[in-house]
Design an enzyme around this catalytic site. Structure first.
Site, PDB file in Angstrom:
ATOM      1  N   MET A   1       1.629   1.690   0.910  1.00 14.73           N
ATOM      2  CA  MET A   1       0.337   1.788   0.411  1.00 14.73           C
ATOM      3  C   MET A   1      -0.530   1.010   0.937  1.00 14.73           C
ATOM      4  O   MET A   1      -1.522   0.969   1.573  1.00 14.73           O
ATOM      5  CB  MET A   1       0.277   1.963  -1.048  1.00 14.73           C
ATOM      6  CG  MET A   1      -1.036   2.353  -1.629  1.00 14.73           C
ATOM      7  SD  MET A   1      -1.013   3.303  -3.177  1.00 14.73           S
ATOM      8  CE  MET A   1      -0.251   1.543  -4.189  1.00 14.73           C
ATOM      9  N   CYS A   2      -0.501  -0.674   0.522  1.00  9.02           N
ATOM     10  CA  CYS A   2      -1.168  -1.606   1.046  1.00  9.02           C
ATOM     11  C   CYS A   2      -2.824  -1.641   0.790  1.00  9.02           C
ATOM     12  O   CYS A   2      -3.507  -0.692   0.556  1.00  9.02           O
ATOM     13  CB  CYS A   2      -1.104  -1.948   2.595  1.00  9.02           C
ATOM     14  SG  CYS A   2       0.742  -2.179   3.262  1.00  9.02           S
ATOM     15  N   GLY A   3      -3.100  -2.790   0.671  1.00  7.02           N
ATOM     16  CA  GLY A   3      -4.565  -2.936   0.175  1.00  7.02           C
ATOM     17  C   GLY A   3      -5.449  -3.881   1.221  1.00  7.02           C
ATOM     18  O   GLY A   3      -5.083  -4.851   1.347  1.00  7.02           O
ATOM     19  N   ARG A  32      -1.698  -2.172  -5.021  1.00 10.99           N
ATOM     20  CA  ARG A  32      -1.599  -1.406  -3.984  1.00 10.99           C
ATOM     21  C   ARG A  32      -0.611  -2.080  -2.892  1.00 10.99           C
ATOM     22  O   ARG A  32       0.065  -1.549  -2.066  1.00 10.99           O
ATOM     23  CB  ARG A  32      -2.811  -1.279  -3.192  1.00 10.99           C
ATOM     24  CG  ARG A  32      -3.773  -0.353  -3.584  1.00 10.99           C
ATOM     25  CD  ARG A  32      -5.177  -0.117  -2.577  1.00 10.99           C
ATOM     26  NE  ARG A  32      -4.856   0.660  -1.631  1.00 10.99           N
ATOM     27  CZ  ARG A  32      -4.483   1.879  -1.509  1.00 10.99           C
ATOM     28  NH1 ARG A  32      -4.886   2.695  -2.506  1.00 10.99           N
ATOM     29  NH2 ARG A  32      -4.089   2.442  -0.399  1.00 10.99           N
TER      30      ARG A  32
END
Length: 298
Positions: A1-3, A32
């Site tokens: 997902m990562c932010g 995230r």
């Protein structure tokens, strides 16, 4: 997902607040990507003194002061080291690429994760806000910063796999998503002489952009070329010594929002990371269009 979060300051009076503002933005994105994080600051006078180049290392096997002393002797100039485990920062009055080359010669097992005249890169494994506080990010100053919270998908949970990937002078790339054809592009780049440090798909994108910039292509064109070459789902934030850019793939399923005022430009994966910025109520806020490159210059 990562932010992803990034902040480009236009108003010099805000420079002392860069680290605090970026830390708050990063904190909003911890859910995230809780496993690791990286951050890059442009213009902090303690980490990147004016008139000196800076090299950031990961997993250096010797203390920063010891390495700095060795490099000072070999380069015949004063090199200063700062320990921010697992990152080590070095700076001195020598060209950034020369300093990076000397580091690789003295400690070949260490990973160079950033170099330039104005850039400091910090990476680590663990809760992103804990890492930021341990590094001292809230106290950092400067004119531009990017940060990334990572949820590993294409490679293991390691500090070296965290973003940003900085493979050219004063250049950073952070990425939410995945490239589906990165291996074929990696093989072509290797045939062209490009050397890779990891198995991470994001590094392929970073080295592709760095190669175009080194060959004289401007940042907007380099990112248009990336869109034409890479398949997958991605949102990218790319920073250089004088630019801040955002681009998404044709489908744009990976979230992104941009806010712009006369004092700053900011980008994040979600609006909540922008909500506490000064003057955000009067900002122009929009979602970047698919395959359109947005670039702001210093």
């Amino acid at each position: 997902m990562c932010g992803i979060v990034g902040l480009h300051l236009r108003e010099p009076s805000l420079y002392p607040q860069l680290g605090a503002l970026l830390t708050d933005m990063l904190g909003q994105m911890c859910d995230r990507g809780p496993d690791s994080a990286g951050m890059a600051i442009y213009g902090d006078k303690a980490w990147s003194p004016v008139g000196e180049s800076t090299v950031s290392l990961l997993d250096c096997p010797v203390p920063a002061a010891e390495l700095a002393a060795t490099l000072s002797a070999s380069l015949d100039t004063t090199v200063t080291g700062i320990d921010l485990h697992p990152t080590t920062i070095l700076h001195g009055v020598v060209g950034a690429e020369d300093l990076a080359a000397a580091v690789r010669s003295v400690v070949p097992s260490a990973r160079v994760i950033g170099f330039g005249d104005d850039l400091t890169v910090l990476k680590g494994v663990g809760n992103p806000i804990d890492l930021a506080n341990r590094f001292g990010l809230p106290s950092a100053s400067g004119w531009q910063g990017v940060a990334h919270t990572r949820m590993a998908t294409e490679s293991a949970v390691t500090a070296e796999g965290s973003h940003p990937f900085s493979v050219g002078p004063d250049q950073c790339l952070v990425h939410n998503g995945s490239f589906s054809n990165h291996m074929s592009i990696k093989h072509q780049l290797e045939r062209d002489g490009v050397v890779f440090d990891s198995a991470n798909d994001t590094e392929v994108g970073a080295r592709f952009v760095a190669k175009q910039l080194a060959e004289g292509v401007d940042l907007e064109k380099a990112l248009l070329m990336l869109n034409e070459t890479f398949d997958g789902f991605y949102t990218l934030l790319v920073s250089t010594a004088d630019s801040f850019a955002v681009v998404r793939d044709a489908i744009s399923c990976k979230p992104a929002v941009i806010a712009e005022t006369d004092q700053w430009v900011a980008m994040a994966s979600e609006y909540r990371a922008l909500a506490n910025l000064p003057g955000v109520d009067n900002a122009r806020i929009f979602e970047p269009e698919p395959e359109e490159v947005y670039v702001w210059h210093r």
